[in-house]
Design a protein around this motif. Sequence first.
Motif, PDB file in Angstrom:
ATOM      1  N   ASP A  19       2.861   2.552  -0.286  1.00 38.96           N
ATOM      2  CA  ASP A  19       4.120   2.449   0.469  1.00 38.96           C
ATOM      3  C   ASP A  19       4.438   3.788   1.114  1.00 38.96           C
ATOM      4  O   ASP A  19       3.619   4.734   1.071  1.00 38.96           O
ATOM      5  CB  ASP A  19       5.244   1.975  -0.438  1.00 38.96           C
ATOM      6  N   ALA A  20       5.616   3.863   1.715  1.00 35.56           N
ATOM      7  CA  ALA A  20       5.994   5.078   2.436  1.00 35.56           C
ATOM      8  C   ALA A  20       6.119   6.282   1.516  1.00 35.56           C
ATOM      9  O   ALA A  20       6.012   7.431   1.961  1.00 35.56           O
ATOM     10  CB  ALA A  20       7.304   4.847   3.196  1.00 35.56           C
ATOM     11  N   GLU A  21       6.365   6.060   0.217  1.00 35.64           N
ATOM     12  CA  GLU A  21       6.451   7.164  -0.751  1.00 35.64           C
ATOM     13  C   GLU A  21       5.085   7.496  -1.338  1.00 35.64           C
ATOM     14  O   GLU A  21       4.997   8.234  -2.331  1.00 35.64           O
ATOM     15  CB  GLU A  21       7.426   6.801  -1.879  1.00 35.64           C
ATOM     16  N   GLU A  22       3.999   6.940  -0.731  1.00 35.99           N
ATOM     17  CA  GLU A  22       2.626   7.202  -1.151  1.00 35.99           C
ATOM     18  C   GLU A  22       2.347   6.687  -2.567  1.00 35.99           C
ATOM     19  O   GLU A  22       1.548   7.252  -3.314  1.00 35.99           O
ATOM     20  CB  GLU A  22       2.267   8.694  -1.045  1.00 35.99           C
ATOM     21  N   ARG A  23       3.005   5.624  -2.936  1.00 31.97           N
ATOM     22  CA  ARG A  23       2.743   5.020  -4.232  1.00 31.97           C
ATOM     23  C   ARG A  23       1.925   3.744  -4.038  1.00 31.97           C
ATOM     24  O   ARG A  23       2.121   3.001  -3.069  1.00 31.97           O
ATOM     25  CB  ARG A  23       4.056   4.700  -4.961  1.00 31.97           C
ATOM     26  N   LEU A  24       1.019   3.539  -4.971  1.00 30.80           N
ATOM     27  CA  LEU A  24       0.153   2.370  -4.922  1.00 30.80           C
ATOM     28  C   LEU A  24       0.972   1.136  -5.296  1.00 30.80           C
ATOM     29  O   LEU A  24       1.512   1.036  -6.397  1.00 30.80           O
ATOM     30  CB  LEU A  24      -1.017   2.545  -5.903  1.00 30.80           C
ATOM     31  N   VAL A  25       1.074   0.204  -4.338  1.00 31.78           N
ATOM     32  CA  VAL A  25       1.877  -0.992  -4.572  1.00 31.78           C
ATOM     33  C   VAL A  25       1.010  -2.250  -4.701  1.00 31.78           C
ATOM     34  O   VAL A  25       1.453  -3.241  -5.275  1.00 31.78           O
ATOM     35  CB  VAL A  25       2.917  -1.186  -3.448  1.00 31.78           C
ATOM     36  N   VAL A  26      -0.191  -2.213  -4.168  1.00 31.04           N
ATOM     37  CA  VAL A  26      -1.111  -3.346  -4.275  1.00 31.04           C
ATOM     38  C   VAL A  26      -2.498  -2.792  -4.554  1.00 31.04           C
ATOM     39  O   VAL A  26      -2.956  -1.873  -3.863  1.00 31.04           O
ATOM     40  CB  VAL A  26      -1.137  -4.204  -2.989  1.00 31.04           C
ATOM     41  N   ALA A  27      -3.166  -3.367  -5.550  1.00 33.20           N
ATOM     42  CA  ALA A  27      -4.552  -2.980  -5.851  1.00 33.20           C
ATOM     43  C   ALA A  27      -5.258  -4.178  -6.472  1.00 33.20           C
ATOM     44  O   ALA A  27      -4.722  -4.818  -7.374  1.00 33.20           O
ATOM     45  CB  ALA A  27      -4.590  -1.782  -6.807  1.00 33.20           C
ATOM     46  N   ASN A  28      -6.461  -4.508  -5.974  1.00 30.47           N
ATOM     47  CA  ASN A  28      -7.185  -5.636  -6.564  1.00 30.47           C
ATOM     48  C   ASN A  28      -8.120  -5.139  -7.667  1.00 30.47           C
ATOM     49  O   ASN A  28      -8.338  -3.932  -7.846  1.00 30.47           O
ATOM     50  CB  ASN A  28      -7.947  -6.424  -5.491  1.00 30.47           C
ATOM     51  N   GLU A  29      -8.655  -6.095  -8.421  1.00 28.80           N
ATOM     52  CA  GLU A  29      -9.498  -5.732  -9.552  1.00 28.80           C
ATOM     53  C   GLU A  29     -10.780  -5.026  -9.115  1.00 28.80           C
ATOM     54  O   GLU A  29     -11.352  -4.249  -9.872  1.00 28.80           O
ATOM     55  CB  GLU A  29      -9.855  -6.998 -10.356  1.00 28.80           C
ATOM     56  N   ARG A  30     -11.269  -5.313  -7.901  1.00 26.69           N
ATOM     57  CA  ARG A  30     -12.520  -4.716  -7.434  1.00 26.69           C
ATOM     58  C   ARG A  30     -12.378  -3.246  -7.111  1.00 26.69           C
ATOM     59  O   ARG A  30     -13.389  -2.544  -7.001  1.00 26.69           O
ATOM     60  CB  ARG A  30     -13.003  -5.456  -6.178  1.00 26.69           C
ATOM     61  N   LEU A  31     -11.176  -2.767  -6.937  1.00 24.93           N
ATOM     62  CA  LEU A  31     -10.979  -1.398  -6.465  1.00 24.93           C
ATOM     63  C   LEU A  31     -11.670  -0.393  -7.379  1.00 24.93           C
ATOM     64  O   LEU A  31     -12.459   0.445  -6.923  1.00 24.93           O
ATOM     65  CB  LEU A  31      -9.475  -1.096  -6.360  1.00 24.93           C
ATOM     66  N   ASN A  32     -11.370  -0.435  -8.660  1.00 22.95           N
ATOM     67  CA  ASN A  32     -11.968   0.527  -9.591  1.00 22.95           C
ATOM     68  C   ASN A  32     -13.480   0.353  -9.679  1.00 22.95           C
ATOM     69  O   ASN A  32     -14.220   1.341  -9.758  1.00 22.95           O
ATOM     70  CB  ASN A  32     -11.332   0.383 -10.977  1.00 22.95           C
ATOM     71  N   ALA A  33     -13.946  -0.913  -9.677  1.00 23.67           N
ATOM     72  CA  ALA A  33     -15.381  -1.162  -9.798  1.00 23.67           C
ATOM     73  C   ALA A  33     -16.146  -0.604  -8.602  1.00 23.67           C
ATOM     74  O   ALA A  33     -17.197   0.025  -8.753  1.00 23.67           O
ATOM     75  CB  ALA A  33     -15.643  -2.657  -9.952  1.00 23.67           C
ATOM     76  N   VAL A  34     -15.623  -0.845  -7.393  1.00 26.70           N
ATOM     77  CA  VAL A  34     -16.298  -0.355  -6.193  1.00 26.70           C
ATOM     78  C   VAL A  34     -16.365   1.170  -6.177  1.00 26.70           C
ATOM     79  O   VAL A  34     -17.365   1.768  -5.774  1.00 26.70           O
ATOM     80  CB  VAL A  34     -15.603  -0.891  -4.921  1.00 26.70           C
ATOM     81  N   LEU A  35     -15.278   1.802  -6.658  1.00 21.91           N
ATOM     82  CA  LEU A  35     -15.229   3.265  -6.667  1.00 21.91           C
ATOM     83  C   LEU A  35     -15.971   3.862  -7.860  1.00 21.91           C
ATOM     84  O   LEU A  35     -16.051   5.080  -7.996  1.00 21.91           O
ATOM     85  CB  LEU A  35     -13.779   3.740  -6.670  1.00 21.91           C
ATOM     86  N   GLY A  36     -16.492   3.004  -8.733  1.00 24.65           N
ATOM     87  CA  GLY A  36     -17.202   3.519  -9.890  1.00 24.65           C
ATOM     88  C   GLY A  36     -16.292   4.113 -10.937  1.00 24.65           C
ATOM     89  O   GLY A  36     -16.705   4.998 -11.701  1.00 24.65           O
TER      90      GLY A  36
END
Length: 632
Positions: A93-110
């Motif tokens: 969001d505008a305050e640079e906070r993570l508001v949406v994240a899917n389960e694949r995010l961590n896996a893709v980034l290792g």
Amino acid sequence: MPGSPHRQFARQLARATGPDGVVDIARLGLLVGAAYEAAERDRRRAERAMALMAEALEAANGRQEALVRELRTQNARFVAAMDNMALGLAMYDAEERLVVANERLNAVLGLAPGTLRVGMTYREAVAACIAAGHFPERSADRVYAARRRIFAPGASLDVEEVRGGRILAVSGRGLEGGGCILTFQDVTERREAEARIEHMARHDALTGLPNRAQLHGRMEEALARCQRGEEFAVLVLDLDRFKAVNDTLGHPVGDGLLRAVTARLRAQLRETDTVVRLGGDEFAVIQTMAAQPSAATALARRLIATLSEPYEIEGHQVVVGTSIGIALAPADGGAPDILLKAADLALHRAKAEGRGTWRFFEAEMDARMQQRRRLELDLRQALAAGQFSLHYQPLVEVASGRITGFEALLRWQHPERGLIPPGEFIPLAEETGLILPLGEWVLREACREAASWPGGVSVAVNVSAVQFGTPRLVDAVAEALAAAGLPATRLEIEVTESIMLQDNITTMAILHRLRGLGVRISMDDFGTGYSSLGYLRSFPFDKIKIDQSFVRDIGKRGDARAIVRAISGLGGSLGMRTTAEGVETREQFERLRADGCTEAQGYLFGRPVPGEAAREMLRTAASAAAQATAAA
């Protein structure tokens, strides 16, 4: 309120009261009844209104519940879609906070599950990636400062990065009103597959060497350096006897041999040299940064020596050699194709002059090749133009001296070059496949001519090994005999030992089918090849033709006469006739008679002549025989 039911009732009650203040009971009763009815109507209307209101509220509540259920369903679908995406997705969001994240995010980034979670800041997310080994030798502050530009409205990001040994495609967009959305895709396998495809397109699959596509590029680079005064050599190599390895030991051994040859080639070259597989058993080497032609000569000598040493392939000891053609740049050409052509012409010269050697390109090689090309074009037109003819050389029975047959010999009368020797155009016809239609024409013409001879005279036709490579040969022979009306026993097919080096099963099948037609089979040039005795055991030839090289030396060398005597004795033991070729003197003829040869052919009895002259020869012989019979 004016006009209200209460005021209306009061006015009506006043009218029901007399002047004396006495109320008219009857009218009063009517008034009360009317008022009661009016009140009852109002009550019912109120009840209906309340019922309608209750229904409306119930419908509104139902719609609200359906809307809530739909929103929940849509939200569940959205979450499922995000969690099943191949991409990792993050929205800030505008305050640079993570508001949406899917389960694949961590896996893709290792990253470990839950490392990046809703509520953490973008700076914290960058720090977590740094801790996991992303962006080596870069601080979190530095990466954050460089990447936070994505939060500007309308900003974009499309890059590929190597993170933790994986290749990630990162895409981002800044959102209106602040915030951003980022996607991460692991493209490691795709890039590796593309790299493999690229490698396969530019390298040989069997040996791993660069292929012809790379060769041109390397030669272009070397030619560019020639403008600064450098020179280089192109060596084209062809393995000798490689086909025999494939045919006798199989393609797996042949493939293993090519890999072993590649290893030896690499061991003999410098880092500045390039070795390429052109295809089959042919290789090319670009030798740069060396004094020419001495460097190319030394390399050719080393390669011939090392490649001719024995190989151990799958339990088989294999020995091959190599022939090399060399072209020098820029002297022999200023373009890759020209240089390769020059080296190839030199290779042909090396193979023609004995193999296992090397030759440098010379200008006359190209002139000869151009002449050969023109000859090939003329050869393709010659048959249709009627430029071919057959000449016939007599075969004489040694015991009686009578003509037993003729050998049909092909002649080409070129309209410009005159009579072209068979040794020039027959190999070319075999190489180009033109021997097939030409050979069928010879069969038809020879049978047609022989049909005009006396019944006891046969015709012999040479058949190329190329013709034995097609089952059409037997049909062509049968059609030629039928068209001429010639008995099959009067046709003799001459073959050389080279046909026995082909597919032996197929060759034997064709020979037996020809024998089944009634055609006689003779082996030509006997004694000049190898394994001849084995061939005589494998097929019962009708005749053996003794090569003229033995006949020529029959009066000069004892071994030549011994060979002729041995072949004649062998033929007699096996029930085969023997014909001596190249008989030119009476002395040779008498020795052949004494050694048991049954038939002779050569200039002593007549040179090859056209069909009309052959018929005249037969008429003369018949007349002489008749006169001799009459005189007796």
